[in-house]
Scaffold this motif. Sequence first.
Motif, PDB file in Angstrom:
ATOM      1  N   UNK A  23      43.892  54.373  36.287  1.00 11.07           N
ATOM      2  CA  UNK A  23      43.823  56.502  37.156  1.00 11.07           C
ATOM      3  C   UNK A  23      44.662  55.490  38.841  1.00 11.07           C
ATOM      4  N   UNK A  24      44.884  54.095  39.164  1.00 13.53           N
ATOM      5  CA  UNK A  24      45.604  53.717  39.922  1.00 13.53           C
ATOM      6  C   UNK A  24      45.102  53.895  41.607  1.00 13.53           C
ATOM      7  N   UNK A  25      43.866  54.628  42.071  1.00  8.09           N
ATOM      8  CA  UNK A  25      43.934  55.618  43.088  1.00  8.09           C
ATOM      9  C   UNK A  25      43.275  55.131  44.314  1.00  8.09           C
ATOM     10  N   UNK A  31      47.336  47.915  36.018  1.00  3.90           N
ATOM     11  CA  UNK A  31      46.759  49.004  35.603  1.00  3.90           C
ATOM     12  C   UNK A  31      46.389  48.684  33.832  1.00  3.90           C
ATOM     13  N   UNK A  32      46.723  48.009  33.396  1.00  2.00           N
ATOM     14  CA  UNK A  32      46.915  47.406  31.744  1.00  2.00           C
ATOM     15  C   UNK A  32      46.066  46.088  31.644  1.00  2.00           C
ATOM     16  N   UNK A  33      45.209  45.918  32.261  1.00  2.00           N
ATOM     17  CA  UNK A  33      44.297  44.672  32.394  1.00  2.00           C
ATOM     18  C   UNK A  33      42.996  44.828  31.331  1.00  2.00           C
ATOM     19  N   UNK A 142      49.611  50.349  49.913  1.00  2.00           N
ATOM     20  CA  UNK A 142      49.475  50.843  48.133  1.00  2.00           C
ATOM     21  C   UNK A 142      50.140  51.800  47.989  1.00  2.00           C
ATOM     22  N   UNK A 143      50.032  51.866  46.744  1.00  2.00           N
ATOM     23  CA  UNK A 143      51.607  52.472  45.894  1.00  2.00           C
ATOM     24  C   UNK A 143      50.756  53.388  45.618  1.00  2.00           C
TER      25      UNK A 143
END
Length: 162
Positions: A23-25, A31-33, A142-143
């Motif tokens: 979600x990268x929140x 994110x694909x770890x 943070x992006x």
Amino acid sequence: MIRAMTHADFAAFWPSFKAIIHAQQSYAFEPDMSLEKAYQLWCELPLLSYVFEQDGEILGSYYLKANAMGPGKHICNCGYMVSEAARGQGIARKMCEHSQIEAQKHGFTAMQFNSVVSSNHAAVRLWHKLGFTTIGTIPKGYQHPQLGMVDCYIMYKALSLA
């Protein structure tokens, strides 16, 4: 119940962990770890990792580690995750309170969060309620996938050694 996390616990929590980083929140993790890399990051590198378990289901997890080495090793750092279905039930609060007790048991005199995403309003509000102070801001640190570049906060709390 909060207890030490096992490899099997992490595997059971993996779908929630993966959803959170995807979600990268709130976490600056890839994110694909992979599960293996995530386990190493969350369970092997920290001093301790815990789960919040209720009725046989793992609803949350946190880690505890020194924030720095050598002369800075008296300040700890923690990361907390709560499954989406269990949010709003006070689990993060319970884990943070537990982590402060554990930190003191291990000789830490303070706790610091290095990068609390400013748009994570629930976390910022909770950390303030639990006595953390925002001691700095990382501008556009943070992006965020929807909001673009947002600030991050450095938050700190002294721990009283009983």
